[in-house]
Design a protein around this motif. Structure first.
Motif, PDB file in Angstrom:
ATOM      1  N   ARG A  11      -4.262   5.239  -6.569  1.00 47.03           N
ATOM      2  CA  ARG A  11      -5.615   4.836  -6.153  1.00 47.03           C
ATOM      3  C   ARG A  11      -6.208   3.770  -7.062  1.00 47.03           C
ATOM      4  O   ARG A  11      -7.155   3.083  -6.670  1.00 47.03           O
ATOM      5  CB  ARG A  11      -6.526   6.058  -6.119  1.00 47.03           C
ATOM      6  CG  ARG A  11      -6.201   7.048  -5.011  1.00 47.03           C
ATOM      7  CD  ARG A  11      -7.225   8.160  -4.949  1.00 47.03           C
ATOM      8  NE  ARG A  11      -6.954   9.077  -3.850  1.00 47.03           N
ATOM      9  CZ  ARG A  11      -7.710  10.112  -3.536  1.00 47.03           C
ATOM     10  NH1 ARG A  11      -8.809  10.366  -4.243  1.00 47.03           N
ATOM     11  NH2 ARG A  11      -7.391  10.901  -2.534  1.00 47.03           N
ATOM     12  N   GLN A  12      -5.673   3.654  -8.268  1.00 47.75           N
ATOM     13  CA  GLN A  12      -6.194   2.649  -9.191  1.00 47.75           C
ATOM     14  C   GLN A  12      -5.191   1.522  -9.421  1.00 47.75           C
ATOM     15  O   GLN A  12      -5.218   0.842 -10.439  1.00 47.75           O
ATOM     16  CB  GLN A  12      -6.562   3.314 -10.529  1.00 47.75           C
ATOM     17  CG  GLN A  12      -7.657   4.365 -10.383  1.00 47.75           C
ATOM     18  CD  GLN A  12      -8.211   4.802 -11.714  1.00 47.75           C
ATOM     19  OE1 GLN A  12      -8.717   3.998 -12.497  1.00 47.75           O
ATOM     20  NE2 GLN A  12      -8.112   6.086 -11.994  1.00 47.75           N
ATOM     21  N   GLU A  42       0.821  -1.215   0.000  1.00 39.81           N
ATOM     22  CA  GLU A  42       0.000   0.000   0.000  1.00 39.81           C
ATOM     23  C   GLU A  42       0.852   1.260   0.000  1.00 39.81           C
ATOM     24  O   GLU A  42       0.544   2.225  -0.697  1.00 39.81           O
ATOM     25  CB  GLU A  42      -0.926   0.016   1.223  1.00 39.81           C
ATOM     26  CG  GLU A  42      -2.108  -0.922   1.157  1.00 39.81           C
ATOM     27  CD  GLU A  42      -3.243  -0.394   0.303  1.00 39.81           C
ATOM     28  OE1 GLU A  42      -3.142   0.761  -0.174  1.00 39.81           O
ATOM     29  OE2 GLU A  42      -4.206  -1.131   0.107  1.00 39.81           O
ATOM     30  N   LYS A  83       2.828   1.809  -3.699  1.00 43.02           N
ATOM     31  CA  LYS A  83       2.111   1.539  -4.940  1.00 43.02           C
ATOM     32  C   LYS A  83       2.690   2.293  -6.127  1.00 43.02           C
ATOM     33  O   LYS A  83       2.816   1.735  -7.228  1.00 43.02           O
ATOM     34  CB  LYS A  83       0.628   1.890  -4.774  1.00 43.02           C
ATOM     35  CG  LYS A  83      -0.163   0.859  -3.983  1.00 43.02           C
ATOM     36  CD  LYS A  83      -1.628   1.274  -3.893  1.00 43.02           C
ATOM     37  CE  LYS A  83      -2.462   0.219  -3.193  1.00 43.02           C
ATOM     38  NZ  LYS A  83      -3.883   0.631  -3.079  1.00 43.02           N
ATOM     39  N   SER A  84       3.019   3.555  -5.943  1.00 43.43           N
ATOM     40  CA  SER A  84       3.521   4.351  -7.067  1.00 43.43           C
ATOM     41  C   SER A  84       4.830   3.786  -7.592  1.00 43.43           C
ATOM     42  O   SER A  84       5.029   3.674  -8.812  1.00 43.43           O
ATOM     43  CB  SER A  84       3.707   5.812  -6.644  1.00 43.43           C
ATOM     44  OG  SER A  84       2.464   6.401  -6.340  1.00 43.43           O
TER      45      SER A  84
END
Length: 407
Positions: free
Chosen positions: A216-217, A189, A192-193
């Protein structure tokens, strides 16, 4: 007479040489060159030095500067740069040697000067392991070497995650279900990027949903299951309660499959308004969620229901209404008219300037469009906004009663 500190910003000093090397390191260029196999060393740096006139005027300061430069060199410290000299024949001072450039013979000498030898070894280890597993990441390593160092303590787990996704593209699992040694959902989490940058380099195009962008996606982009979007609604008539329940939040898919028997559906944006909505025969109220209203686009049982939308009287309220009508063209607006606005003048607020909607809307009625233009063009006041929760409840109740007569 000026001392050496006065001219240190003009003449090359040991500190200036060190600062140059640190800039090269901090920019990532040093490590990028290592990945690309481009040798940086031996490195030669020109020496900024005093001109002939200044040598005569500030001879003592020049001598101190030369001594300082020598004290920082390999001949004094045992490592670092070597000074290359040239002889000059000054008309007042005679023959003298002045530094013309410094040479760093190899990388080891330079790393000692800036204290980065251990970091370089660590990066080399991480780069070797990374490229053994994923040769396709060579270009990424050249672009983002400092990121690898920043994540050094977590890099083994990052590689484990990449290996797992390469072996299990689009797994249709929740993050919580991924069984990767030493890795939990929170670890992913928070990265993620970065993981997205790497996975985009490694996964085949068919394993990446290019339309899902941003952290977020992440789940949608790589075929993971995400927390389902919920639709909250209240049934406003006891005859339509579901198992005795009137206030429910369900996943979109379940709401789409709902066997609803209501004839009329209100949609409001403000949660308290939804909670305070009075009983209305054969009706429900949906908590809209702003532009998230598009979650209703696939709820086809709404096609043959009366749809009544109540949003803020501002540019975005009308933009959301316009969007709603793109898939539910029968939608009517409620409490989004000039009379309501004028009746609540004392409660007007304002929109944030950089967040206003200033585009064109094609699905509004003439009266709605006229009011939208008044708001967009600041005719009634600058950035005027009337939030729905500010409306008098008697005024709201009258509008809801009137809506029951819509045909």
């Amino acid at each position: 007479m000026s001392d050496v500190s006065d001219v240190s910003s003009k003449w090359t000093t040991p500190a200036a040489i060190q600062a140059h090397l640190l800039r090269l390191w901090n920019s990532g260029s040093w490590l990028a060159a290592h990945v690309g196999g481009v040798p940086l060393f031996p490195m030669t740096l020109p020496v900024r030095q005093p001109g002939a006139a200044m040598m005569g005027e500030q001879f003592d300061a020049v001598r101190r500067w030369i001594r300082q430069l020598e004290e920082g060199s390999k001949s004094h410290k045992g490592y670092g740069y070597v000074i290359e000299w040239r002889e000059i024949n000054h008309r007042q001072l005679g023959r003298n040697r002045v530094p013309v450039q410094v040479v760093l013979a190899d990388e080891t000498e330079a790393l000692k000067l800036i204290g980065k030898a251990a970091d370089k070894r660590r990066f080399e280890q991480l780069a070797v392991i990374t490229l053994q597993l994923f040769p396709a990441l060579a270009g990424w390593l050249q672009r983002r070497p400092m990121t690898v160092l920043e994540q050094a303590g977590a890099w083994a787990r990052m590689l484990a995650i990449l290996q797992w996704f390469v072996a299990h593209p689009r797994p249709a699992l929740y993050l919580r279900e991924l069984d990767i040694a030493g890795v939990d959902g929170k670890f992913i989490e928070t990265r993620k990027s970065l993981l997205a940058e790497l996975l985009d380099q490694l996964l085949p195009p068919e394993a990446v949903n290019a339309e899902a962008v941003g952290a977020r996606q992440f789940e949608a982009r790589y075929g993971l299951l995400a927390k389902p979007a919920l639709i909250r609604f209240r049934l406003l008539d006891a005859r339509h309660h579901i198992g005795g329940l009137s206030d429910l939040s369900v996943p979109v898919a379940q709401f789409t499959a709902l066997r609803a028997t209501v004839k009329r559906v209100f949609i409001t944006e403000n949660e308290i308004n939804g909670l305070a909505f009075p009983e209305v025969p054969d009706s429900m109220v949906i908590f809209g969620g702003g532009y998230g209203i598009e979650r209703l686009a696939d709820v086809r049982w709404l096609d043959d229901r009366q749809i009544i939308y109540w949003g803020d009287i501002d540019t975005h309220g009308f933009a959301i209404l316009d969007r709603l009508r793109s898939f539910l063209p029968q939608a009517r607006s409620m409490l989004m008219d000039l009379a309501t606005l004028e009746a609540h003048r004392l409660l007007w607020g304002s929109e944030e300037a950089h967040k206003r909607y200033t585009g064109s809307l094609s699905r509004l009625t003439p009266n709605e469009h006229a009011l939208f233009q008044l708001l967009r063009d600041d005719v009634l006041g600058e950035r005027l906004r009337m939030e729905q929760e500010r409306l008098g409840f008697n005024w709201v109740s009258a509008a809801i009663r009137a809506a029951q007569n819509y045909v």
